[in-house]
Design an enzyme around this catalytic site. Structure first.
Site, mmCIF file in Angstrom:
data_model
loop_
_atom_site.group_PDB
_atom_site.id
_atom_site.type_symbol
_atom_site.label_atom_id
_atom_site.label_comp_id
_atom_site.label_asym_id
_atom_site.label_seq_id
_atom_site.Cartn_x
_atom_site.Cartn_y
_atom_site.Cartn_z
ATOM 1 N N TRP A 69 21.990 -2.821 42.339
ATOM 2 C CA TRP A 69 20.508 -1.971 42.484
ATOM 3 C C TRP A 69 20.886 -0.932 43.402
ATOM 4 C CZ3 TRP A 69 17.526 -2.174 38.312
ATOM 5 C CH2 TRP A 69 16.388 -1.636 38.471
ATOM 6 N N ASP A 94 16.197 6.456 48.019
ATOM 7 C CA ASP A 94 14.920 7.137 47.789
ATOM 8 C C ASP A 94 13.799 6.270 47.235
ATOM 9 O OD1 ASP A 94 16.174 7.697 45.443
ATOM 10 O OD2 ASP A 94 14.725 9.325 45.094
ATOM 11 N N GLU A 150 14.805 5.613 43.730
ATOM 12 C CA GLU A 150 15.933 4.548 43.617
ATOM 13 C C GLU A 150 17.230 4.944 42.896
ATOM 14 O OE1 GLU A 150 13.558 1.318 41.021
ATOM 15 O OE2 GLU A 150 14.103 0.242 42.783
ATOM 16 N N GLU A 151 17.332 6.350 43.384
ATOM 17 C CA GLU A 151 18.514 7.006 42.735
ATOM 18 C C GLU A 151 19.474 7.822 43.946
ATOM 19 O OE1 GLU A 151 16.345 8.617 38.924
ATOM 20 O OE2 GLU A 151 16.231 9.543 40.674
HETATM 21 C C1 NOJ Z 1 16.717 4.717 37.149
HETATM 22 C C2 NOJ Z 1 15.547 5.662 37.355
HETATM 23 O O1 NOJ Z 1 15.599 6.979 37.523
HETATM 24 C C3 NOJ Z 1 15.028 4.792 38.611
HETATM 25 O O2 NOJ Z 1 13.569 5.482 39.015
HETATM 26 C C4 NOJ Z 1 14.703 3.465 38.160
HETATM 27 O O3 NOJ Z 1 13.792 2.690 39.267
HETATM 28 C C5 NOJ Z 1 15.772 2.891 37.725
HETATM 29 N N1 NOJ Z 1 16.649 3.684 36.921
HETATM 30 C C6 NOJ Z 1 15.814 1.481 37.376
HETATM 31 O O4 NOJ Z 1 14.919 1.357 36.254
HETATM 32 C C1 NOJ Z 2 10.794 3.219 38.989
HETATM 33 C C2 NOJ Z 2 10.398 4.250 40.223
HETATM 34 O O1 NOJ Z 2 11.275 5.032 40.163
HETATM 35 C C3 NOJ Z 2 10.405 3.314 41.303
HETATM 36 O O2 NOJ Z 2 9.609 4.148 42.302
HETATM 37 C C4 NOJ Z 2 9.371 2.062 41.094
HETATM 38 O O3 NOJ Z 2 9.193 1.475 42.386
HETATM 39 C C5 NOJ Z 2 9.738 1.313 39.990
HETATM 40 N N1 NOJ Z 2 10.146 2.186 38.862
HETATM 41 C C6 NOJ Z 2 8.839 0.237 39.601
HETATM 42 O O4 NOJ Z 2 7.576 0.770 39.371
#
Ligand code: NOJ
Ligand code: NOJ
Length: 486
Positions: free
Chosen positions: A139, A195, A198-199
């Site tokens: 992750w 960030d 999550e990217e």
């Molecule tokens: C990529 C998405 O852009 C991100 O926001 C997300 O949390 C992850 N994949 C996992 O679903």
């Molecule tokens: C993807 C989003 O980009 C992230 O900010 C969020 O925490 C997860 N989804 C779960 O909602």
């Protein structure tokens, strides 16, 4: 002449019609959003079976995407809403749930996970299984906004308890939990982070902004309960965070660069969310903390909103100063790269926050930085300070309220009749898409609606801060660090 009058009456009429329909939407959607949010909290939430007590699921969606996990970020933002409602007396039934949340988070803090143990960085782990065990797949980790947001939510609760005489519970139960998070923030703020999306692994404006808030509020709480041993350290790191926060401003692009890495424009909902989640009405329109009515945050809002005008087909045909659907960032491709409910709502919320401060301070100021934003509403406006008695103030604030309501009207337009809020709505026809019943979408609707009626407006200590000046030696060291990072 006559046509001008007819035109302005026509515009006034449509603004009034919009106000009425937004009023109606807020009234009907509020209880739906609240129920939708509560449904996603264990152990009794109707859509969260399997979640332990106080555990917030991100969404009940189990595939494409699978969000049946608990994220520290989402959970903390959700519980900030509930704590605000509880402490404001809006909903006095929430105490047990809030205590469950505190207990669940205290458990998660101690779960060793791929980011580490409680003492070695584990607090930066972004998500866990809903039975409170570690999530061990690859992750984007760590995500260092989590501990900051969690402490902000729990500190709000702690302050209310202290106001109501419950010192023992705060000192003995809440403080050890809060302290772990504050220590994490104070020790790790200067290290890179994924960030909030999550990217991108770099420094992130959102993360820096909420970390700054957490250490300010945390040091005030610590002082209040006599836990002073780390206060000087927290304050020193808060000063460093405030200093660092300034560096995200892009003076030629007139916006806040969301992340120091990522290879994108840096135009991102990250920055609008940071402004609303660090709103402090006592700080006025302070630009160093990027308050919602600051010139930098308003300029940023315009650049951010404009970046979606031509890339989403559902925004076609909307006037260049009209409200549009907005997403995480223009380059986004996740789940199709669509507008998000929470991002669109965040724009409205920033504008309502700004209107609240202008009304309270009885004036608004246009600077060379915010001029393009204000020109959306009056092309002849000049830099200057306009008292609430001036016609410019009336014209601008009423047009900005209409603009803000326009974002809620977009949100309403693409919300299905039952009021369920997914994560996204498609850019081609506005149909809900990606995760269903996103808890954060519900939380964002509630904070946007609260801002519209100026409820739950509290301070956290942003007033009167000054950005510490760096010595020449510190500037030189930062310059060297910058060279090494690049
Ligand atoms: C990529 C998405 O852009 C991100 O926001 C997300 O949390 C992850 N994949 C996992 O679903
Ligand atoms: C993807 C989003 O980009 C992230 O900010 C969020 O925490 C997860 N989804 C779960 O909602």
């Amino acid at each position: 002449m006559r046509s001008c009058i007819l035109l302005s009456l026509g515009l006034l009429g449509s603004a009034l019609a919009q106000t009425t329909s937004v009023d109606t939407y807020v009234a009907t959607e509020s209880p739906i959003a609240k129920a939708g949010l509560l449904a996603n909290i264990g152990p009794n939430g109707s859509k969260s079976s399997g979640a332990k007590a106080g555990v917030v699921i991100a969404s009940p969606s189990t595939s494409n995407p699978n969000y049946l996990y608990t994220w520290v970020r989402d959970s903390s933002l959700v519980f900030k809403v509930l704590v605000d409602q509880y402490t404001a007396g809006t909903d006095t039934s929430l105490r047990g749930l809030i205590d469950d949340f505190v207990t669940a988070e205290a458990t998660l803090q101690q779960v060793t996970n791929p980011s580490g143990s409680v003492d070695t960085g584990g607090l930066g782990e972004p998500k866990f299984n809903i039975d409170e065990t570690a999530f061990t797949d690859p992750w984007g980790r760590p995500q260092r906004d989590g501990p900051a947001l969690r402490s902000i939510a729990i500190v709000t609760y702690a302050n209310w308890l202290l106001d109501n005489g419950n010192t023992t519970f705060v000192s003995q139960t809440l403080w050890p939990i809060i302290q772990l998070d504050l220590n994490y923030v104070a020790n790790f703020w200067n290290q890179s982070t994924f960030d909030l999306w999550e990217e991108v692994d770099s420094s992130s404006f959102w993360t820096t902004a909420v970390q700054h808030r957490s250490l300010r509020e945390g040091s005030s709480l610590a002082t209040r309960i006599g836990q002073t041993s780390s206060v000087a350290f927290y304050k020193a790191q808060a000063d460093n965070l405030l200093c660092f926060l300034q560096t995200y401003w892009n003076p030629s692009g007139h916006y806040i660069t969301a992340n120091t890495g990522g290879g994108r424009s840096g135009i991102d909902s990250n920055t609008v969310l940071a402004s609303i989640h660090t709103f402090d009405p006592a700080a006025g329109c302070d630009a160093s903390t990027f308050q919602p009515c600051s010139d930098k945050a308003l300029s940023n809002l315009k650049v951010y909103v404009d970046s979606f005008r031509s890339i989403y087909p559902i925004n076609n045909g909307i006037a260049s100063n009209g409200a549009v659907a907005t997403g995480r960032y223009p380059e986004d491709v996740y789940q199709g790269g669509n507008p998000w409910y929470l991002s669109t709502m965040a724009v409205a919320e920033q504008l309502y926050d700004a209107l609240y401060v202008w009304d309270t301070q009885d004036s608004l100021t246009v600077t060379s930085i915010s001029l393009p934003f204000f020109q959306l509403f009056d092309s002849a406006i000049q830099s200057g300070t306009y008292p609430s008695s001036s016609s410019a103030f009336t014209t601008l604030t009423s047009a900005i309220r209409t603009f803000a309501d326009g974002f809620i009207a977009i949100h309403a337009k693409y919300t299905p009749s039952g009021g369920a809020l997914a994560e996204q709505f498609t850019k081609s026809n506005g149909a809900p898409t990606s995760a269903v019943d996103l808890t954060w979408s519900y939380a964002a609707a509630l904070t946007g609606f609260a801002a519209r009626s100026a409820t739950n407006v509290a301070s956290w200590g942003a007033a009167g801060l000054t950005v510490p000046a760096l010595s020449n030696m510190e500037q030189y060291v930062n310059y060297l660090i910058g060279l090494v990072v690049i």
